[in-house]
Design a protein around this motif. Structure first.
Motif, mmCIF file in Angstrom:
data_model
loop_
_atom_site.group_PDB
_atom_site.id
_atom_site.type_symbol
_atom_site.label_atom_id
_atom_site.label_comp_id
_atom_site.label_asym_id
_atom_site.label_seq_id
_atom_site.Cartn_x
_atom_site.Cartn_y
_atom_site.Cartn_z
ATOM 1 N N GLU A 37 15.569 -3.792 8.372
ATOM 2 C CA GLU A 37 15.618 -2.516 9.081
ATOM 3 C C GLU A 37 14.887 -1.398 8.348
ATOM 4 N N ASP A 38 14.711 -1.520 7.040
ATOM 5 C CA ASP A 38 14.117 -0.409 6.306
ATOM 6 C C ASP A 38 13.459 -0.924 5.034
ATOM 7 N N TYR A 39 12.561 -0.134 4.499
ATOM 8 C CA TYR A 39 12.004 -0.416 3.180
ATOM 9 C C TYR A 39 11.680 0.905 2.505
ATOM 10 N N GLN A 40 11.424 0.839 1.222
ATOM 11 C CA GLN A 40 11.235 2.049 0.439
ATOM 12 C C GLN A 40 9.771 2.473 0.441
ATOM 13 N N ALA A 41 9.507 3.652 0.944
ATOM 14 C CA ALA A 41 8.166 4.224 0.857
ATOM 15 C C ALA A 41 7.930 4.745 -0.556
ATOM 16 N N GLY A 42 6.663 4.797 -0.956
ATOM 17 C CA GLY A 42 6.341 5.314 -2.285
ATOM 18 C C GLY A 42 6.401 4.296 -3.389
ATOM 19 N N LYS A 43 6.561 2.998 -3.039
ATOM 20 C CA LYS A 43 6.488 1.942 -4.048
ATOM 21 C C LYS A 43 5.021 1.647 -4.325
ATOM 22 N N LEU A 44 4.633 1.750 -5.576
ATOM 23 C CA LEU A 44 3.237 1.631 -5.979
ATOM 24 C C LEU A 44 2.993 0.306 -6.695
ATOM 25 N N PHE A 45 1.888 -0.354 -6.368
ATOM 26 C CA PHE A 45 1.487 -1.493 -7.184
ATOM 27 C C PHE A 45 0.113 -1.216 -7.784
ATOM 28 N N VAL A 46 -0.068 -1.669 -9.002
ATOM 29 C CA VAL A 46 -1.359 -1.591 -9.690
ATOM 30 C C VAL A 46 -1.621 -2.978 -10.268
ATOM 31 N N ARG A 47 -2.663 -3.635 -9.814
ATOM 32 C CA ARG A 47 -2.987 -4.966 -10.314
ATOM 33 C C ARG A 47 -3.668 -4.827 -11.670
ATOM 34 N N TYR A 48 -3.450 -5.816 -12.547
ATOM 35 C CA TYR A 48 -4.058 -5.745 -13.873
ATOM 36 C C TYR A 48 -4.468 -7.131 -14.347
ATOM 37 N N SER A 49 -5.335 -7.179 -15.339
ATOM 38 C CA SER A 49 -5.781 -8.445 -15.917
ATOM 39 C C SER A 49 -4.955 -8.758 -17.160
ATOM 40 N N TRP A 50 -4.692 -10.047 -17.363
ATOM 41 C CA TRP A 50 -3.879 -10.490 -18.496
ATOM 42 C C TRP A 50 -4.458 -11.814 -18.961
ATOM 43 N N ASP A 51 -4.837 -11.899 -20.206
ATOM 44 C CA ASP A 51 -5.421 -13.133 -20.723
ATOM 45 C C ASP A 51 -4.313 -14.140 -20.999
ATOM 46 N N HIS A 52 -4.224 -15.147 -20.154
ATOM 47 C CA HIS A 52 -3.222 -16.195 -20.329
ATOM 48 C C HIS A 52 -3.829 -17.305 -21.183
ATOM 49 N N ASP A 54 -10.784 -11.734 -9.272
ATOM 50 C CA ASP A 54 -10.986 -10.442 -8.618
ATOM 51 C C ASP A 54 -10.828 -10.525 -7.105
ATOM 52 N N ASN A 55 -10.693 -11.751 -6.585
ATOM 53 C CA ASN A 55 -10.357 -11.959 -5.176
ATOM 54 C C ASN A 55 -9.133 -12.879 -5.140
ATOM 55 N N PRO A 56 -7.975 -12.344 -5.557
ATOM 56 C CA PRO A 56 -6.821 -13.213 -5.834
ATOM 57 C C PRO A 56 -6.219 -13.844 -4.583
ATOM 58 N N GLY A 57 -5.704 -15.046 -4.769
ATOM 59 C CA GLY A 57 -4.937 -15.689 -3.717
ATOM 60 C C GLY A 57 -3.509 -15.169 -3.735
ATOM 61 N N THR A 95 -11.621 -2.891 -4.828
ATOM 62 C CA THR A 95 -12.679 -3.542 -5.596
ATOM 63 C C THR A 95 -13.970 -3.590 -4.782
ATOM 64 N N GLU A 96 -15.048 -4.045 -5.424
ATOM 65 C CA GLU A 96 -16.323 -4.186 -4.726
ATOM 66 C C GLU A 96 -16.224 -5.159 -3.559
ATOM 67 N N LYS A 97 -15.281 -6.087 -3.638
ATOM 68 C CA LYS A 97 -15.086 -7.047 -2.553
ATOM 69 C C LYS A 97 -14.133 -6.522 -1.478
ATOM 70 N N GLY A 98 -13.713 -5.259 -1.625
ATOM 71 C CA GLY A 98 -12.847 -4.656 -0.619
ATOM 72 C C GLY A 98 -11.381 -4.991 -0.787
ATOM 73 N N LYS A 99 -11.006 -5.588 -1.913
ATOM 74 C CA LYS A 99 -9.621 -5.984 -2.137
ATOM 75 C C LYS A 99 -8.828 -4.832 -2.746
ATOM 76 N N ALA A 100 -7.597 -4.696 -2.316
ATOM 77 C CA ALA A 100 -6.734 -3.644 -2.859
ATOM 78 C C ALA A 100 -6.350 -3.985 -4.288
ATOM 79 N N TRP A 101 -6.647 -3.103 -5.224
ATOM 80 C CA TRP A 101 -6.258 -3.278 -6.622
ATOM 81 C C TRP A 101 -5.121 -2.330 -6.981
ATOM 82 N N ALA A 102 -4.847 -1.414 -6.080
ATOM 83 C CA ALA A 102 -3.680 -0.538 -6.187
ATOM 84 C C ALA A 102 -3.355 -0.053 -4.790
#
Length: 350
Positions: free
Chosen positions: A319-334, A19-22, A234-241
């Motif tokens: 010189e440029d990048y795309q605005a509106g690109k969304l990330f959503v972090r998720y859990s995956w049981d490896h 929940d506090n990923p490197g 998250t509760e630790k202040g980390k961006a999850w999305a």
């Protein structure tokens, strides 16, 4: 271009993905996207349960390395052994707490044939949480007021100055918003136990949270700057999305930081934009953030650009990048086998 870098062997730290990923796995993902799967990735781990150790499709082999508190001699000896086995070309550290040691041994690594692309100790110190307010005042940046806490009793002075809510931050990691003295005391003792003193009390700034990922060339220029607004925290202040945004003021802020410090390598600026439009710098992290793959998805692959510069190649600023690109972090049981865990725990290699 991919073939030119196909046979590189790159060592990466920061393989944790809790929940506090490197940043390590996101850095690896970016590098593989640019240079191809023939790139050899060597993981450097501190704990036996860092998920990246077991992700064989991403990490070719992992070696445990000494904790930063064990000093530079133990680290250099371990890296010399790993280099003997793997013939490393490049090393990318991704934790704040390990950077002092890696910067110190960078010249010796270079003699061994292992390249790095890191700031100097002076640059590292300038943006330290302990010195951030002073840095801001000297160079014309908005930075919240703070107090260094060496004893629990120091909290009373901080409360008198800031009132509640306020932020309580660890020297290297972790931050808590506190609303009462009991919460403040609990946060102080937790952070002191984890990271030592001083713990930092910081004025709470209300506004919109924005993060900036950037890559400095060490000569006062940014090769890349990508801004992201946090959507879920998250509760630790980390961006999850989060979502990429464009704002010239954010680009200017990062460029001013690069000019002021001549920063070399990746860094992250944590910003709060208040109701007056002032951009307060809450923290400056001296490495890529865990969400760094979002810069790649938006069109600016910062880890790949760092590798190219580290190897002595000229890289034109994006010189440029795309605005509106969304990330959503998720859990995956490896799923892995217990024998893998035993192997890394006992022998320090997998």
């Amino acid at each position: 271009m991919a073939n030119r870098y196909a046979n590189l062997c790159i060592a990466i730290t920061g393989l944790n993905a809790n929940d506090n990923p490197g940043p390590g796995m996101a850095v690896i993902r970016s590098l593989k996207e640019s240079f191809g799967d023939s790139l050899r990735i060597i993981g450097l781990s501190y704990e036996s349960l860092e998920p990246g150790i077991y992700m064989r499709d991403q990490v070719n082999k992992t070696y445990q390395v000494p904790y930063p508190t064990e000093g530079t001699t133990a680290l250099l000896d371990r890296l010399a052994y790993i280099h003997q086995q793997e013939n490393l070309d490049l090393l990318i550290p991704n934790f704040d707490s390990e950077l002092f040691n890696f910067i110190k041994i960078a010249p010796q690594l270079q003699v061994m044939g292992i390249t790095t692309f890191l700031p100097g100790h002076q640059q590292l110190s300038l943006r330290d949480k302990v010195h951030l307010k002073e840095f801001g005042e000297k160079n014309g940046f908005y930075v919240p007021a703070d107090q260094k806490l060496y004893h629990a009793d120091d909290l009373r002075k901080a409360v008198d100055e800031f009132n509640f809510p306020m932020m309580i931050k660890g020297k290297f990691y972790d931050a808590h918003i506190v609303y009462t003295m009991d919460q403040a005391l609990k946060a102080f003792h937790q952070l002191n136990a984890s990271w030592g003193i001083p713990v930092i009390a910081q004025q709470y700034i209300k506004g919109t949270e924005i993060n900036i990922a950037a890559l400095g060339d060490g000569r006062g220029n940014n090769i890349s700057v990508v801004a992201m607004r946090k959507l879920y925290i998250t509760e630790k202040g980390k961006a999850w999305a989060g979502v990429t945004i464009k704002d010239d003021k954010l680009i200017e802020l990062a460029n001013k930081f690069a000019i002021t410090t001549a920063w070399k390598g990746g860094y992250e600026m944590e910003i709060m934009s208040n109701d007056k439009g002032h951009l307060y710098i809450l923290e400056i992290n001296p490495r890529f953030p865990a969400w760094i793959y979002l810069t790649t998805a938006a069109g600016q692959n910062q880890p790949a650009a760092l590798v190219k510069m580290a190897l002595g190649n000229d890289v034109a600023p994006f010189e440029d990048y795309q605005a509106g690109k969304l990330f959503v972090r998720y859990s995956w049981d490896h799923i892995a086998d217990i024998t893998d865990f035993q192997q890394i725990s006992v022998f320090g290699e997998l």
